[in-house]
Design an enzyme around this catalytic site. Structure first.
Site, PDB file in Angstrom:
ATOM      1  N   SER A 191       0.817  -1.207   0.000  1.00 14.88           N
ATOM      2  CA  SER A 191       0.000   0.000   0.000  1.00 14.88           C
ATOM      3  C   SER A 191       0.854   1.262   0.000  1.00 14.88           C
ATOM      4  O   SER A 191       2.003   1.255   0.458  1.00 14.88           O
ATOM      5  CB  SER A 191      -0.892  -0.002   1.253  1.00 14.88           C
ATOM      6  OG  SER A 191      -1.548   1.236   1.433  1.00 14.88           O
ATOM      7  N   TYR A 238      -3.056   5.101  -3.344  1.00 15.53           N
ATOM      8  CA  TYR A 238      -3.997   6.110  -2.876  1.00 15.53           C
ATOM      9  C   TYR A 238      -3.551   7.413  -3.528  1.00 15.53           C
ATOM     10  O   TYR A 238      -2.555   8.012  -3.118  1.00 15.53           O
ATOM     11  CB  TYR A 238      -3.949   6.240  -1.354  1.00 15.53           C
ATOM     12  CG  TYR A 238      -4.704   5.156  -0.628  1.00 15.53           C
ATOM     13  CD1 TYR A 238      -6.087   5.225  -0.488  1.00 15.53           C
ATOM     14  CD2 TYR A 238      -4.038   4.062  -0.084  1.00 15.53           C
ATOM     15  CE1 TYR A 238      -6.793   4.238   0.187  1.00 15.53           C
ATOM     16  CE2 TYR A 238      -4.730   3.061   0.587  1.00 15.53           C
ATOM     17  CZ  TYR A 238      -6.103   3.159   0.713  1.00 15.53           C
ATOM     18  OH  TYR A 238      -6.807   2.174   1.383  1.00 15.53           O
ATOM     19  N   THR A 269      -6.965   2.786  -6.085  1.00 18.55           N
ATOM     20  CA  THR A 269      -8.087   2.694  -5.159  1.00 18.55           C
ATOM     21  C   THR A 269      -9.047   3.852  -5.375  1.00 18.55           C
ATOM     22  O   THR A 269      -8.662   5.015  -5.251  1.00 18.55           O
ATOM     23  CB  THR A 269      -7.590   2.690  -3.711  1.00 18.55           C
ATOM     24  OG1 THR A 269      -6.801   1.515  -3.506  1.00 18.55           O
ATOM     25  CG2 THR A 269      -8.744   2.690  -2.732  1.00 18.55           C
ATOM     26  N   LYS A 328      -9.472  -0.365  -8.548  1.00 21.18           N
ATOM     27  CA  LYS A 328      -9.840  -1.125  -7.337  1.00 21.18           C
ATOM     28  C   LYS A 328     -10.976  -0.425  -6.601  1.00 21.18           C
ATOM     29  O   LYS A 328     -10.857   0.746  -6.233  1.00 21.18           O
ATOM     30  CB  LYS A 328      -8.627  -1.248  -6.419  1.00 21.18           C
ATOM     31  CG  LYS A 328      -8.887  -1.997  -5.125  1.00 21.18           C
ATOM     32  CD  LYS A 328      -7.617  -2.079  -4.292  1.00 21.18           C
ATOM     33  CE  LYS A 328      -7.821  -2.898  -3.031  1.00 21.18           C
ATOM     34  NZ  LYS A 328      -8.707  -2.210  -2.064  1.00 21.18           N
ATOM     35  N   HIS A 372     -13.797  -2.967  -0.007  1.00 22.05           N
ATOM     36  CA  HIS A 372     -12.794  -2.582   0.994  1.00 22.05           C
ATOM     37  C   HIS A 372     -12.991  -3.367   2.283  1.00 22.05           C
ATOM     38  O   HIS A 372     -12.756  -2.861   3.388  1.00 22.05           O
ATOM     39  CB  HIS A 372     -12.868  -1.074   1.274  1.00 22.05           C
ATOM     40  CG  HIS A 372     -11.527  -0.407   1.352  1.00 22.05           C
ATOM     41  ND1 HIS A 372     -10.900   0.160   0.276  1.00 22.05           N
ATOM     42  CD2 HIS A 372     -10.680  -0.230   2.403  1.00 22.05           C
ATOM     43  CE1 HIS A 372      -9.748   0.681   0.648  1.00 22.05           C
ATOM     44  NE2 HIS A 372      -9.587   0.450   1.941  1.00 22.05           N
TER      45      HIS A 372
END
Length: 410
Positions: free
Chosen positions: A122, A146, A172, A241, A265
């Site tokens: 991540s 992100y 995301t 995603k 999520h």
């Protein structure tokens, strides 16, 4: 067995785990993990209706057994976007593995590599992408992005993942703000261990912030043009995603997405939405094999992996179970979780005459509706059980343990 980062206890265990199923790890991990960290991983948003139904909804779908198939020795080996893998079970990206283990994402990558599984880290990882890559240089891995409001931050990330051999990006799009996660509020959880990219760019501001504060630094406005721009700037495949509707799958493909990632999520964002497995068939039908599909949310059994593949997924991600495995056993613990799911999946394959993962994708599945529950969240006062206190799971404050809750105060 336990080390401390500014008083926050971290496991340093390295052992293969023996289990009957992956669910049992959730209770075992409480003995070594602080309460706030545990509930950050374990809980969902609001009343956790979607979180619970992510797993319960697999019971809507039934595997039809097959007999007289004249088949034995099935294999979980598969291929995804040119990568040869030993299993369709993959490591879904989760922030801050350092709350589970001192080696954080480095050990998660090692465990995934040992199991022959695809790994993803991540933007909010504790360990650097350079250290993760060194842990398993030849292992396939993706990066969960992100997207930041600050494109200089994005460009720093892009440069780093390209240099370290990441094979693609999960963009995301379902976490523009944090879901209302009551467990984090009740335990006053903040990220207790530094997040590498924020340490590089923001002088360590990734430590001590709440989930909502971290998400606030991300872009709240993401559209098709962002998919195109990321592909152009990185030259890497981009998988969108957080897709839960046919309309969004079409929009993502129209923007040039190289894959669709069906997930809610893990029930941590919008409570009251459908279980992820229930929206997968319609999205798979719309995508019609034009691009690959990844699925996660609620996966706890080999039969769940089987059902997701049969309903249209090409890869099936797990989240919470491998973090429990990481805390309890480090890299071998992560491997053991994947191995357990593979073991169960192989039994399902044998009992349905599926020799290969491609066969599973054509297995016969039935559908029966169900009635959902409407319980309060697991951290509501009338349901929350006393949390075990041990010498290994308490925060140290000025040399003493926090006997009240063990929640992070950083």
């Amino acid at each position: 067995m336990t080390v401390y980062y500014k008083g926050f206890p971290q496991s340093d265990r390295e052992e293969y785990l023996h289990m009957i199923n992956v669910d049992e790890l959730e209770q075992r991990v409480k003995k070594i993990m602080p309460e706030g960290a545990y509930y950050y991983i374990a809980s969902g948003s609001e009343n956790e209706w979607t979180w619970r139904n992510n797993t319960a909804a697999f019971n809507h779908w039934q595997i039809i057994p097959r007999a007289l198939t004249d088949m034995e020795n099935p294999s979980t080996a598969t291929e995804f976007m040119g990568m040869k893998l030993k299993t369709p079970v993959m490591i879904s990206p989760i922030a801050c593995h350092g709350i589970a283990h001192t080696m954080a994402e480095v050990d998660t990558q090692k465990g995934a590599a040992a199991a022959g599984a695809l790994f993803a880290s991540s933007t909010y990882a504790n360990k650097s992408v350079e250290d993760i890559a060194k842990a398993a240089p030849d292992a396939p891995r993706f990066f969960q992005l992100y997207l930041s409001k600050d494109w200089k931050f994005n460009e720093m990330v892009f440069d780093a993942i390209k240099k370290t051999g990441y094979k693609g990006i999960y963009l995301t799009v379902d976490a523009l703000v944090s879901g209302y996660r009551e467990a984090n509020l009740r335990t006053k959880f903040t990220y207790p261990v530094p997040l590498d990219f924020f340490t590089r760019y923001l002088d360590g501001k990734g430590e001590g912030q709440s989930v909502a504060q971290m998400y606030a630094s991300s872009a709240q406005k993401i559209g098709p043009e962002d998919v195109r721009r990321i592909k152009e700037e990185t030259g890497l495949p981009v998988i969108v995603k957080g897709v839960e509707s046919v309309e969004d799958a079409y929009k993502a493909m129209g923007a040039g997405a190289d894959g669709i990632y069906v997930t809610n999520h893990g029930g941590r964002q919008l409570d009251g939405g459908p279980a992820a497995i229930d929206v997968l068939p319609a999205i798979a039908k719309a995508v019609n094999h034009q691009v690959p599909i990844i699925f996660d949310s609620g996966v706890r059994r080999g039969s769940h992996v089987f059902k997701a593949l049969a309903l249209g997924a090409d890869m099936v991600g797990i989240g919470r179970p491998y973090l429990y495995g990481l805390a309890l056993g480090g890299a071998p613990g992560v491997q053991s979780v994947i191995d357990q799911l593979d073991k169960e999946l192989l039994i399902d394959m044998q009992l349905t005459g599926c020799k290969t993962i491609e066969d599973v994708k054509h297995a016969k599945i039935a559908h029966i509706n169900y009635t959902a529950d409407n319980l309060d969240s697991i951290t509501s006062p009338d349901r929350m059980k006393p949390y075990p206190k041990t010498a290994d799971n308490q925060i140290k404050t000025n040399g003493a343990s926090d006997a009240t809750s063990g929640a992070s105060e950083h």
